[in-house]
Each structure stands twice: as structure tokens, then as C-alpha cells.
Scaffold this active site. Structure first.
Site, mmCIF file in Angstrom:
data_model
loop_
_atom_site.group_PDB
_atom_site.id
_atom_site.type_symbol
_atom_site.label_atom_id
_atom_site.label_comp_id
_atom_site.label_asym_id
_atom_site.label_seq_id
_atom_site.Cartn_x
_atom_site.Cartn_y
_atom_site.Cartn_z
ATOM 1 N N LYS A 196 19.149 -17.714 12.763
ATOM 2 C CA LYS A 196 18.876 -17.174 11.431
ATOM 3 C C LYS A 196 20.184 -17.093 10.678
ATOM 4 O O LYS A 196 21.249 -16.981 11.295
ATOM 5 C CB LYS A 196 18.283 -15.765 11.551
ATOM 6 N N ASP A 214 13.774 -18.298 3.656
ATOM 7 C CA ASP A 214 13.323 -16.938 3.982
ATOM 8 C C ASP A 214 13.404 -16.192 2.647
ATOM 9 O O ASP A 214 13.338 -16.838 1.595
ATOM 10 C CB ASP A 214 14.232 -16.316 5.078
HETATM 11 P P1 NDP Z 1 10.286 -14.240 -0.962
HETATM 12 O O1 NDP Z 1 11.694 -14.130 -1.381
HETATM 13 O O2 NDP Z 1 9.478 -15.389 -1.415
HETATM 14 O O3 NDP Z 1 9.504 -12.913 -1.341
HETATM 15 C C1 NDP Z 1 9.915 -11.669 -0.885
HETATM 16 C C2 NDP Z 1 8.983 -10.620 -1.443
HETATM 17 O O4 NDP Z 1 9.233 -9.389 -0.763
HETATM 18 C C3 NDP Z 1 9.222 -10.349 -2.909
HETATM 19 O O5 NDP Z 1 8.036 -9.906 -3.502
HETATM 20 C C4 NDP Z 1 10.254 -9.230 -2.864
HETATM 21 O O6 NDP Z 1 10.290 -8.421 -4.011
HETATM 22 C C5 NDP Z 1 9.779 -8.438 -1.669
HETATM 23 N N1 NDP Z 1 10.937 -7.767 -1.064
HETATM 24 C C6 NDP Z 1 11.999 -8.359 -0.484
HETATM 25 N N2 NDP Z 1 12.892 -7.454 -0.073
HETATM 26 C C7 NDP Z 1 12.379 -6.281 -0.397
HETATM 27 C C8 NDP Z 1 12.821 -4.952 -0.245
HETATM 28 N N3 NDP Z 1 14.015 -4.678 0.349
HETATM 29 N N4 NDP Z 1 12.017 -3.961 -0.672
HETATM 30 C C9 NDP Z 1 10.825 -4.239 -1.262
HETATM 31 N N5 NDP Z 1 10.354 -5.481 -1.447
HETATM 32 C C10 NDP Z 1 11.113 -6.472 -1.031
HETATM 33 O O7 NDP Z 1 10.326 -14.179 0.643
HETATM 34 P P2 NDP Z 1 9.210 -14.632 1.692
HETATM 35 O O8 NDP Z 1 7.857 -14.420 1.146
HETATM 36 O O9 NDP Z 1 9.593 -15.966 2.191
HETATM 37 O O10 NDP Z 1 9.489 -13.602 2.898
HETATM 38 C C11 NDP Z 1 8.789 -12.362 3.029
HETATM 39 C C12 NDP Z 1 8.874 -11.873 4.463
HETATM 40 O O11 NDP Z 1 8.266 -12.843 5.321
HETATM 41 C C13 NDP Z 1 10.293 -11.678 5.034
HETATM 42 O O12 NDP Z 1 10.261 -10.615 5.959
HETATM 43 C C14 NDP Z 1 10.543 -12.979 5.778
HETATM 44 O O13 NDP Z 1 11.510 -12.814 6.792
HETATM 45 C C15 NDP Z 1 9.159 -13.225 6.362
HETATM 46 N N6 NDP Z 1 8.853 -14.602 6.768
HETATM 47 C C16 NDP Z 1 8.985 -15.648 5.908
HETATM 48 C C17 NDP Z 1 8.646 -16.925 6.298
HETATM 49 C C18 NDP Z 1 8.693 -18.075 5.371
HETATM 50 O O14 NDP Z 1 8.293 -19.172 5.777
HETATM 51 N N7 NDP Z 1 9.132 -17.936 4.123
HETATM 52 C C19 NDP Z 1 8.188 -17.203 7.672
HETATM 53 C C20 NDP Z 1 8.005 -16.014 8.476
HETATM 54 C C21 NDP Z 1 8.354 -14.776 8.037
HETATM 55 P P3 NDP Z 1 11.517 -8.575 -5.067
HETATM 56 O O15 NDP Z 1 11.274 -9.887 -5.742
HETATM 57 O O16 NDP Z 1 11.365 -7.390 -5.963
HETATM 58 O O17 NDP Z 1 12.773 -8.551 -4.262
HETATM 59 O O1 2IT Z 2 11.052 -16.020 9.708
HETATM 60 C C1 2IT Z 2 10.702 -17.221 9.768
HETATM 61 O O2 2IT Z 2 10.025 -17.659 10.695
HETATM 62 C C2 2IT Z 2 11.115 -18.108 8.676
HETATM 63 N N1 2IT Z 2 11.730 -17.651 7.725
HETATM 64 C C3 2IT Z 2 10.793 -19.576 8.742
HETATM 65 C C4 2IT Z 2 11.802 -20.298 9.598
HETATM 66 C C5 2IT Z 2 11.695 -21.805 9.586
HETATM 67 O O3 2IT Z 2 12.587 -22.409 10.191
HETATM 68 O O4 2IT Z 2 10.764 -22.382 9.017
#
Ligand code: NDP
Ligand code: 2IT
Length: 451
Positions: free
Chosen positions: A127, A167
Site C-alpha cells: 500500500k 484508493d
Molecule cells: P474515494 O476517494 O473515491 O471516496 C472516499 C469517500 O469517503 C468520499 O466520500 C470521502 O469524503 C469519504 N471519506 C474519506 N475520508 C474520510 C474521512 N476521514 N472522514 C469522512 N469521510 C471520508 O475513495 P474510495 O471510494 O476508493 O475508498 C473508500 C474506502 O474503500 C477506503 O477505505 C478505501 O481504502 C476502501 N477501498 C477502496 C477500493 C477501491 O478499489 N477504490 C478497494 C477496497 C477498499 P470527502 O470527499 O469529503 O473526503
Molecule cells: O484497498 C484496496 O483493496 C484497494 N484500494 C484496491 C487495490 C488494488 O490494487 O486494486
């Protein structure tokens, strides 16, 4: 409770990694699950195997200087933690958020190692990211930041070495800028060095949708074990980013009704069901805030916004909760509220969004609980499918890719369920995920000697 034979392992992790509460939390949860493994297989205690699994193989921290639109020089810190490569090249996302520090990247890399093992694909765990805050930054600033970040990161990654993806704060735009810089620096069109690419230069269909869709598939399988489904169910999804938006899409296609979404400024409730096209327009096209939804949806005040700090999205009564924003966003208090309101199932779209107290409350109340390292594995699994397509210079249809994703999620579900049963805790998906992930990594590490 942690087994007394594993307590010294945890003590050492706490002592050697001071001031990293999220990393401690992630390690403690896995070690708590391993008591049942070492009772059956005490040989896993040999050769400091568990100690080695808790220690990243490599941690890289670097300066990221860049010039903002006013001509001022800005400095951020970049990270890449290459946690474990027993099963394949390091694989895991990059997070750009002001809260990023080495402890957060280590917790994410540790979780990623077991998650990636659960997918059954040949990928290790890693990561990275930066404390850069993309909010309010122009396209040009984001591009210059990404170029500077990659100017250091490029020497540590590669198709066979380490394959980053997105992420929080890193989506297709940022991956594009980073791929462009990697290509300039190396003079190689190495498509498989990053995943989450746009379709026209080597991306995979269904990668954008994969994490949210995957969580919905996992929940569908988990609900089915109790003869339940999404049909007609009220669902709350926190966040409004990549994972949240595509969770909403799949839940709706399964007949569920998503009534609330959020961002860090607050949450929106729409009892009529969230208008997905409007949500996508606000978040993906305008890069706006969920609060914009209330005005734009119109229709005589059908939706309302609750500002952060004045309430929690988990106060909204629902049947299924999908925390999809960030770590520790769902507290013990929130879990009690959800249980009182009759929640049936929780599927973690984010990484470690529920506090340990919240998880305990759900499990004691008999709520079906799917931990992030299993429920959100669809994103990285589809990244591995993107690597496969890049390696064979092929491009699959949406149906083929989503078909693979759905199968992978159902298999992960069944693996977690059968492992929990095998270890005497039927229905405990936390235990099932931790043990099944651990055993795969541990077996590979043993086969490779003392590494
Ligand atoms: P994005 O940046 O697309 O979206 C993040 C969302 O979460 C936004 O709505 C943001 O709000 C909110 N957010 C982030 N940080 C905070 C915080 N500290 N407090 C409150 N709200 C918060 O990210 P993703 O959708 O890609 O990721 C979301 C979660 O999913 C994370 O935990 C990530 O690690 C996990 N994840 C992502 C994967 C992926 O493929 N993208 C795969 C597996 C897990 P704001 O815009 O106001 O910051
Ligand atoms: O938390 C996660 O699994 C991710 N942000 C996706 C990682 C990836 O390599 O697609």
C-alpha cells in the site's frame, strides 16, 4: 481475547511500532483470530513465521516537492509499504489524503496481504500514498503532484515487482498522470505496472465498478445463507466515492433501496431512494459535495442534509449497512443504534471502517458481519484480472469480467464461511477471513524458506 502464546508477538509489534494505532488495531484483530489456528497447528509458531508476517518486507518514505498554481513550492511526503510478496508481486492502492502517515499505510498494507490471499489470485500485499490533499486543487496541480510522486516511486515498482492502483483520492485521472510519468521515465509501455487505468490505454472493464459491486455480491451470498435478499431492503451506504457509488448501483439492481449516502461534510437522506444518475453527476462530473444533492434533486424537499458533527449516518434506520468511506467511521455507539434499529447485515466496503467495539456489538447481537478484507476484495481481484489482460495483451467484455468478479466474490464468501465452521465458529466471517487469508500466506512463506 488473544492467545497467551501470541501475546508476545503483539507486544513486540506494539513496542516496535509506537504511535501507529491503526496498525496495532489491524494486527491485534488478526492475532486474536489465530488462537484457534495454533491450537490445531502449533507448528505455525515455529521459525518466527507470525512475527515475520507482521513485519513489512520494505518501507519507502520520500519527499514529494511540487509547484502550485501560484508558483509556490509545496512539499508532501510519499509512502510505499511493500508488505508481503510470498504470493506474488506487491499489490495495493495509493491513498492521497491529508491524514496519511506511515502507520495508516502499514495497517492498509497488512490488511491487503490477507485480502489479496483470499482472492486466490497470485498477488502479494502493499500500500502507498501521500498526505497530499487533492481537495480544491486544480487539474494542473494534481498532475504536477502525480508526476513528482512517480519521479521517486518509479524505481520501486514494476509489473513483476509492485503494482499500485487507486484508493481514497486516487482514481482514473491520477492513475493516468502517474502512468504517463512512469512511461516517460522508463521508456517502456509497461501496461501492467498500474491498475485502474482508463479503458483506452490498458484498463479493464468493470474495474471502476468492482469494489462496490463486489461488496454487494458478498452481501447477497451472506444474506442468502439466512434465506434473505436485498429485495425491498433499506440500505445505508456511507461515503460517496468510488466504492460507495458502485455499491449503490449494484444494490439498486438487486432490488434494494439506498436511502442515505455521505461525505466528510455530512450525510444526505432520501427516503424515496437515492437518484444514482444525479449522485454520479455530482461526484464524478462536477467533483462536488453530497450536500449539493438536496437542491439538485428538487421535488419539494424530498431529501435532506445533516451536517457532520450534528449526527451520524448510522442513525438512519436500515436493514443493511455498507460503510464505504474510511477507517473507524462506524463506532460502538453507531453499532448500538444500528442494532436497536434492527439491522440485519453489515458489509464493509472500506478498509477497517468498524471499530473493534462495533464489531463485537454486531457479533453479539447476531448481525451478519462481513469484514472489509473479504467484502471489499472485489476491487483488487479485478485489478488482478486487469494484470492478466495486460500480460496477454487482451481486453475482455464487461460481462466476462463481471462474471469472473461475481464468481470470485461468491468463492471468497464460501471460503470464509467454511473456514469459520472448520474452526468451530460458524457464521464468524471475521475469523474465517483472517484464518483463510493467514493460512495461504503462511503456507507460501514456509515453502519459500526463511524470507
Ligand atoms: P474515494 O476517494 O473515491 O471516496 C472516499 C469517500 O469517503 C468520499 O466520500 C470521502 O469524503 C469519504 N471519506 C474519506 N475520508 C474520510 C474521512 N476521514 N472522514 C469522512 N469521510 C471520508 O475513495 P474510495 O471510494 O476508493 O475508498 C473508500 C474506502 O474503500 C477506503 O477505505 C478505501 O481504502 C476502501 N477501498 C477502496 C477500493 C477501491 O478499489 N477504490 C478497494 C477496497 C477498499 P470527502 O470527499 O469529503 O473526503
Ligand atoms: O484497498 C484496496 O483493496 C484497494 N484500494 C484496491 C487495490 C488494488 O490494487 O486494486
Amino acid at each position: 481475547m488473544i492467545d497467551e502464546k501470541l501475546q508476545p508477538v503483539l507486544d513486540q509489534v506494539l513496542q516496535r511500532n509506537p504511535g501507529e494505532p491503526e496498525f496495532h488495531q489491524a494486527v491485534r484483530e488478526v492475532l486474536e483470530s489465530l488462537g484457534r489456528v495454533i491450537a490445531k497447528r502449533p507448528d505455525y509458531l515455529n521459525h518466527a513465521l507470525i512475527e515475520r508476517i507482521c513485519e513489512p518486507e520494505r518501507q519507502i518514505i520520500f519527499r514529494v516537492p511540487w509547484v502550485d498554481d501560484q508558483g509556490q513550492v509545496q512539499i508532501n511526503r510519499g509512502f510505499r509499504v511493500q508488505f508481503n510478496s510470498a504470493l506474488g508481486p506487491y499489490k495495493g492502492g495509493l491513498r492521497f489524503h491529508p491524514s496519511v502517515n506511515v502507520g495508516i499505510i502499514k495497517f492498509l498494507g497488512f490488511e491487503q496481504t490477507f485480502k489479496n490471499a483470499l482472492t486466490g489470485m497470485p498477488i502479494g500485499g502493499g500500500k502507498g500514498g501521500s498526505d497530499f490533499n487533492p481537495r480544491g486543487r486544480s487539474d494542473g496541480e494534481v498532475m504536477r503532484f502525480c508526476q513528482s510522486f512517480m519521479t521517486e516511486l518509479y524505481r520501486h515498482i514494476g509489473e513483476y515487482t509492485d503494482v499500485p492502483a487507486g484508493d481514497i483520492g486516487v482514481g482514473a485521472r491520477e492513475i493516468g498522470y502517474m502512468f504517463g510519468q512512469y512511461k516517460r521515465l522508463t521508456n517502456r509501455y509497461e501496461a501492467g505496472v498500474l491498475t485502474g487505468k482508463a479503458l483506452f490505454y490498458g484498463g479493464s472493464r468493470a474495474r471502476t465498478e468492482a469494489t462496490g459491486y463486489g461488496n454487494a455480491y458478498f452481501l447477497q451470498a451472506m444474506l442468502a445463507t439466512k434465506g434473505q435478499s436485498f429485495d425491498g431492503r433499506k440500505v445505508v451506504v456511507s461515503g460517496s466515492g468510488n466504492v460507495a457509488v458502485y455499491s449503490v448501483e449494484k444494490v439498486q439492481s438487486f432490488g434494494g433501496k439506498v436511502i442515505a449516502v455521505s461525505d466528510s461534510s455530512g450525510y444526505v437522506v432520501d427516503e424515496g431512494g437515492v437518484d444514482l444518475e444525479l449522485l454520479k453527476e455530482i461526484k464524478e462530473v462536477r467533483r462536488g459535495r453530497v450536500s449539493d444533492y438536496v437542491q439538485l434533486v428538487g421535488a419539494g424537499g424530498r431529501a435532506h442534509f445533516v451536517e457532520a458533527g450534528t449526527g451520524s449516518i448510522w442513525d438512519v434506520p436500515c436493514d443493511v449497512a455498507m460503510p464505504s468511506a474510511t477507517q473507524n467511521e462506524l463506532t460502538g455507539k453507531d453499532a448500538r443504534t444500528l442494532v436497536t434499529n434492527g439491522v440485519l447485515a453489515v458489509g464493509e466496503g472500506a478498509n477497517m471502517p468498524s471499530t473493534p467495539e462495533a464489531i463485537r456489538i454486531f457479533q453479539e447481537a447476531g448481525v451478519m458481519f462481513a469484514p472489509g478484507k473479504a467484502a471489499n476484495a472485489g476491487g483488487v481481484a479485478t485489478s488482478a484480472l486487469e494484470m492478466q489482460q495486460n500480460a496477454s495483451r487482451d481486453s475482455w467484455s464487461f460481462e466476462q469480467t463481471e462474471g469472473r468478479l461475481s464468481k470470485i466474490m461468491h468463492t471468497i464468501h464460501d471460503t470464509c464461511a467454511s473456514t469459520a465452521e472448520e474452526y468451530g465458529a460458524p457464521g464468524d466471517y471475521v475469523l474465517g477471513a483472517n484464518i483463510a487469508g493467514f493460512v495461504r500466506v503462511a503456507e507460501a512463506m514456509r515453502a519459500l524458506g526463511v524470507i
